[in-house]
Design an enzyme around this catalytic site. Structure first.
Site, PDB file in Angstrom:
ATOM      1  N   VAL A 118      -9.767 -19.115   9.621  1.00 32.64           N
ATOM      2  CA  VAL A 118      -9.566 -17.919  10.431  1.00 32.64           C
ATOM      3  C   VAL A 118      -8.073 -17.712  10.650  1.00 32.64           C
ATOM      4  O   VAL A 118      -7.355 -18.673  10.966  1.00 32.64           O
ATOM      5  CB  VAL A 118     -10.262 -18.061  11.804  1.00 32.64           C
ATOM      6  CG1 VAL A 118     -10.190 -16.762  12.571  1.00 32.64           C
ATOM      7  CG2 VAL A 118     -11.707 -18.486  11.637  1.00 32.64           C
TER       8      VAL A 118
ATOM      9  N   GLY B 119     -13.406 -23.313  10.210  1.00 35.21           N
ATOM     10  CA  GLY B 119     -14.786 -23.602  10.582  1.00 35.21           C
ATOM     11  C   GLY B 119     -15.618 -23.897   9.362  1.00 35.21           C
ATOM     12  O   GLY B 119     -15.099 -24.018   8.257  1.00 35.21           O
ATOM     13  N   GLY B 120     -16.926 -23.998   9.581  1.00 37.78           N
ATOM     14  CA  GLY B 120     -17.831 -24.321   8.499  1.00 37.78           C
ATOM     15  C   GLY B 120     -17.856 -23.263   7.399  1.00 37.78           C
ATOM     16  O   GLY B 120     -18.184 -23.555   6.266  1.00 37.78           O
ATOM     17  N   PHE B 121     -17.483 -22.040   7.728  1.00 39.31           N
ATOM     18  CA  PHE B 121     -17.607 -20.986   6.724  1.00 39.31           C
ATOM     19  C   PHE B 121     -16.274 -20.591   6.111  1.00 39.31           C
ATOM     20  O   PHE B 121     -16.232 -19.805   5.191  1.00 39.31           O
ATOM     21  CB  PHE B 121     -18.270 -19.756   7.334  1.00 39.31           C
ATOM     22  CG  PHE B 121     -19.684 -20.010   7.743  1.00 39.31           C
ATOM     23  CD1 PHE B 121     -20.701 -19.917   6.808  1.00 39.31           C
ATOM     24  CD2 PHE B 121     -20.001 -20.365   9.039  1.00 39.31           C
ATOM     25  CE1 PHE B 121     -22.006 -20.161   7.175  1.00 39.31           C
ATOM     26  CE2 PHE B 121     -21.301 -20.617   9.407  1.00 39.31           C
ATOM     27  CZ  PHE B 121     -22.309 -20.519   8.470  1.00 39.31           C
TER      28      PHE B 121
ATOM     29  N   ASP C 172     -25.037 -23.047  14.184  1.00 39.14           N
ATOM     30  CA  ASP C 172     -23.803 -23.842  14.261  1.00 39.14           C
ATOM     31  C   ASP C 172     -23.172 -23.692  15.637  1.00 39.14           C
ATOM     32  O   ASP C 172     -21.981 -23.413  15.760  1.00 39.14           O
ATOM     33  CB  ASP C 172     -22.842 -23.425  13.139  1.00 39.14           C
ATOM     34  CG  ASP C 172     -21.789 -24.493  12.860  1.00 39.14           C
ATOM     35  OD1 ASP C 172     -21.960 -25.633  13.338  1.00 39.14           O
ATOM     36  OD2 ASP C 172     -20.792 -24.191  12.177  1.00 39.14           O
TER      37      ASP C 172
END
Ligand SMILES: *[C@@H]1O[C@H](CO)[C@@H](O)[C@H](O)[C@H]1NC(C)=O
Ligand SMILES: *[C@@H]1O[C@H](CO)[C@@H](O)[C@H](O)[C@H]1NC(C)=O
Ligand SMILES: *[C@@H]1O[C@H](CO)[C@@H](O)[C@H](O)[C@H]1NC(C)=O
Ligand SMILES: *[C@@H]1O[C@H](CO)[C@@H](O)[C@H](O)[C@H]1NC(C)=O
Ligand SMILES: *[C@@H]1O[C@H](CO)[C@@H](O)[C@H](O)[C@H]1NC(C)=O
Ligand SMILES: *[C@@H]1O[C@H](CO)[C@@H](O)[C@H](O)[C@H]1NC(C)=O
Length: 790
Positions: free
Chosen positions: A493, A488-490, A603
């Site tokens: 996972v 994801g954007g961060f 988001d």
């Protein structure tokens, strides 16, 4: 004293409105200027760098017209702008006064000149205008200026002009890398005499006798909030992008704010990194950076990577080979496609090019289409991104040198750090072995090694107090971060299993330059936020540079995999979709309205809506945006780039305050996708080559609700009353103006049928052309849409 001031003042500016022939401005005296009657505009020399000057018309410190253009009109401090008695306006430079640029207006009866309050500089015969800067623009269009087919804006190799088919941004007057895709997509335009105009409120429109009403090309998104003495202008910047700027006198000299950008992804501007240059985003994903493909190339100017690269050894007469660049493509545009498009697999694509003497480079899209582009032009423009599936090849002399790793600057730092670490490690290792050996001998007498591991009972995980994990533990529980669940954007996972057999999702945060204390505070907030429709945070790890979050694992993964790639999954039935829509809305409403502090998600997208075993919607990643300081400009742009394009509210790009309405916008996009099974930014023949959202609104207007719904849904299964509600709500949510969008509380009521829903107005008042240069790209769309859906 007074006398001195008076002399100074009269020397500084010519106060009279009209400038008489024979007047001259000197670069060596930049205080000197020709001003408009109310002093908002002035014509004078400006210094751009140490020895570069331009004779320019300036508004609030911003040049809006440059004599001779950029870089053609660049001069040194010896230059002068002369308004000659014969009516000619000349820019001369050097000790000999050589001609740099002229208006070519001698002998036309010009008797005076003036700079008007509109910013137009006029050479006149009496009061009759003979020559104007509005008619001879350089790189800017101002309100009131009429830009027609005869006009061109330029900077360097980039140009902007009107064609019978609409507008175009071009490189070297040949490659069109941007057209306004929004104008008329149902038929190709054949305009008779198109013209463009900018209104003072920031609406940039296309006019033509064939168009009954002007077509809006772009609009400054400030929702009509007109601040006094604010000038809006359209400018072709030297980076090849076209932007609308807003410059307010009240924000200080030289200030300007971008309110619209033509090509939203700068790396898609042809030639941005020069010949053979490769464009990629920096480690924060914010700034486009340029580099050479490999050591086979040298930068043309080591101080300016945008100048491009040259081969160390030219390929004529040497043993050639193909240098491969992973995750890269060479920008390709329609005029050159047909002859250079091949079907070849990833191995054949470089061989085809190697065997063809006219071929310089090739790109294999490697997306299952088997498309291989051959590039025969001397100028190729590269773009590398980890989200691309494509591999590109450049012909070089043997041997092909390895191309630098993805982010060279970062890895340099890394290897530097590694070297130090190795030395330190070497020294400490001996000591550690001694100590560990000693401890081991000691522990051997204890019953179980197991007891050394931290051990938590199930109640610990459930208590809501976040558990702190060590990095080593998480490494073990995820088997060394082996099973990647998503990205994801961060950060990425991974799946993990805790020692109590509980399945978890471990998120490795990236680019969060946070202090330990602040991170713990945010973790505490996130883990104290409980709701049926939010994914629960179990614990975290904050060790050195490592920042990880441990969430409960959601068996059914994320919503996007059901909506867009449903081949291997069950199609979600109507009841599930409706409950997911409602659940998501309730989760966001909780974040916005019911938490102690309002949490903006920032988001919302199908990738962040997870489904538990009963297909209940559970929102993930909330509270993370707070880890990045929203008011900080750099971090804002970080979100703008990281955040998925189709879901970001227009306020982000316009640099306006972000409120909970930004989440409402993203939610509206998701809502439409839930019922349609189509990405909101999808453009296809089925949607008349329009963005799906625009097309869907048109169908809705026509009363064709069925056309908007996912074809995979079983018709008898659909509750049409609910479907109508969901579609109407989604159009309310994606209104361009934040104040038109409902709150999440209202959204929930409307979805439940408690509140009435009025007919939504069109989401965007009129079609605009800021789609990411989509009409220009063909097969690259696949790469671009994968970028967009990151
Ligand atoms: C300039 O204006 C004068 C008076 O209006 C006119 O007689 C003359 O022809 C004009 N000159 C040109 C070159 O247009
Ligand atoms: C100058 O005049 C223009 C046009 O009349 C007007 O729009 C602008 O606000 C004025 N500027 C100032 C500083 O008075
Ligand atoms: C712009 O100029 C063209 C050609 O000179 C003209 O036909 C058109 O009406 C003008 N448009 C505006 C808005 O003034
Ligand atoms: C631009 O086009 C011209 C003529 O079409 C060509 O000669 C020139 O090499 C091109 N410039 C670059 C930088 O490729
Ligand atoms: C768009 O193109 C179609 C077909 O050529 C034409 O009928 C229609 O009038 C055009 N619309 C506009 C706004 O130009
Ligand atoms: C556009 O119209 C002109 C005449 O109005 C015609 O000559 C030209 O061929 C047309 N172009 C296209 C692409 O249809």
């Amino acid at each position: 004293m007074f006398l001195l001031l008076f002399i100074l003042l009269s020397a500084v500016s010519v106060v009279a409105d009209d400038i008489s022939p024979g007047s001259t401005l000197y670069a060596s005296n930049p205080e000197q200027s020709w001003n408009s009657p109310n002093n908002s505009f002035s014509l004078s020399f400006i210094q751009e760098s140490e020895n570069t000057y331009f004779a320019a018309i300036i508004y609030n410190g911003n040049p809006i017209w440059k004599a001779g253009g950029d870089p053609g009109g660049a001069v040194d401090s010896s230059a002068a702008l002369r308004f000659l008695p014969d009516g000619n306006l000349q820019l001369v430079a050097g000790s000999t006064g050589s001609l740099v640029w002229q208006s070519g207006t001698s002998g036309l009866g010009i008797t005076s000149a003036s700079l008007e309050d509109s910013g137009n500089f006029v050479l006149k015969n009496g009061s009759f205008p003979i020559w104007t800067t509005f008619d001879n623009p350089t790189d800017t269009i101002l309100p009131g200026q009429n830009f027609t087919v005869d006009h061109v804006l330029r900077c360097g190799l980039y140009s902007f002009r009107l064609l019978r088919s609409g507008v175009a941004l071009q490189w070297n007057d040949s490659i069109v890398y941007y057209t306004s895709s929004g104008i008329n997509t149902t038929g190709s335009l054949n305009l008779t005499s198109p013209s463009l105009g900018m209104q003072p409120v920031g609406i940039f429109s296309l006019y033509d006798p064939l168009l009954l009403t002007p077509v809006i090309m772009a609009r400054d998104i400030d929702y009509g909030e007109v601040i006094d003495n604010t000038l809006r202008f359209v400018k072709l910047d030297c980076d090849g992008n076209m932007r609308i700027y807003s410059s307010a006198m009240s924000s200080g000299r030289g200030s300007k704010v971008v309110t619209w950008t033509a090509v939203s992804d700068q790396c898609q501007v042809f030639g941005y990194c020069g010949r053979f240059g490769v464009c990629r985003y920096d480690e924060f994903n914010v700034n486009p950076t340029c580099s050479c493909p490999s050591e086979n190339f040298d930068p043309i100017d080591p101080r300016d990577a945008r100048k491009g690269c040259k081969r160390k050894v030219e390929i004529q007469g040497c043993q050639t080979t193909m240098l491969s660049l992973n995750n890269a493509l060479f920008l390709t545009f329609q005029p050159e496609i047909s002859s250079d498009l091949f079907t070849a697999n990833i191995r054949a694509c470089p061989s085809l090019c190697l065997a063809d003497t006219s071929c310089v480079a090739s790109t294999s899209l490697a997306d299952g289409t088997g498309v291989c582009y051959m590039k025969r032009s001397a100028f190729i423009s590269g773009y590398q991104s980890p989200t691309f599936t494509s591999t590109s090849y450049v012909k070089v002399c043997e041997p092909a040198m390895p191309n630098p790793p993805f982010s060279s600057s970062r890895s340099d730092k890394k290897s530097e750090a590694l070297k130090i670490a190795v030395v330190v490690l070497g020294c400490s290792l001996a000591l550690v072995i001694l100590v560990v050996g000693f401890l081991w001998l000691y522990r051997r007498s204890k019953p179980k090694y197991e007891s050394l591991l931290p051990h938590y009972s199930v109640s610990d995980y459930a208590s809501g107090v976040p558990v702190q994990f060590s990095y080593k533990e998480l490494q073990r529980e995820t088997k060394g971060f082996k099973e990647k669940l998503g990205e994801g954007g961060f950060g990425c996972v991974y799946k993990g299993t805790l020692s109590n057999k509980m399945a978890v999702a471990v998120k490795q945060l990236e680019g969060i330059g946070q202090g330990e204390k602040q991170f713990r505070m945010e973790v505490a907030t996130i883990s104290s936020t409980h709701h049926l429709n939010l994914v629960r945070l179990i614990g975290f790890c904050s060790e050195g540079r490592h920042r990880l979050l441990v969430y409960e694992f959601m068996k059914n993964g994320s919503l996007d995999s059901f909506l867009f790639t449903s081949k291997d999954k069950n199609v979600l039935n109507w009841a599930h979709r409706y409950s997911i829509a409602l659940g998501t809305a309730r989760g966001i409403m909780y974040l916005h309205e019911e938490c102690r502090d309002c949490i903006l998600h920032c988001d919302i997208k199908p990738e962040n809506i997870l489904l538990d075993e009963n297909y209940n919607a559970r929102i993930s990643d909330f509270g993370l945006a707070k880890l990045l300081n929203l008011n900080d400009h750099k971090h804002r742009s970080l979100i703008t780039v990281r955040g998925t394009r189709g879901y970001l509210a227009p306020e982000w790009a316009a640099n306006l305050p972000i409120t909970s309405k930004a989440d409402v916008y993203s939610y509206g996009m998701v809502l439409l996708e839930i019922v349609s099974g189509k990405r909101n930014f999808e453009v296809s023949p089925a949607t008349n080559h329009k963005k799906f959202t625009l097309w869907a609104y048109e169908e809705f207007e026509k009363g064709n609700i069925e056309g908007v719904l996912d074809k995979q849904l079983i018709e008898s299964d659909i509750d049409m009353v609910q479907a109508m509600r969901v579609i109407k709500v989604s159009f309310w949510c994606i209104q361009e103006r934040p104040s038109f969008r409902p709150t999440m509380g209202k959204v929930v009521q409307m979805l439940e049928g408690i509140a009435d829903i009025h007919k939504p107005p069109p989401p965007v008042a009129l079609v605009e052309g800021s789609a990411p240069a989509s009409s220009v790209y063909s097969s690259q769309m696949s790469a671009i849409s994968s970028l967009a859906s990151e």
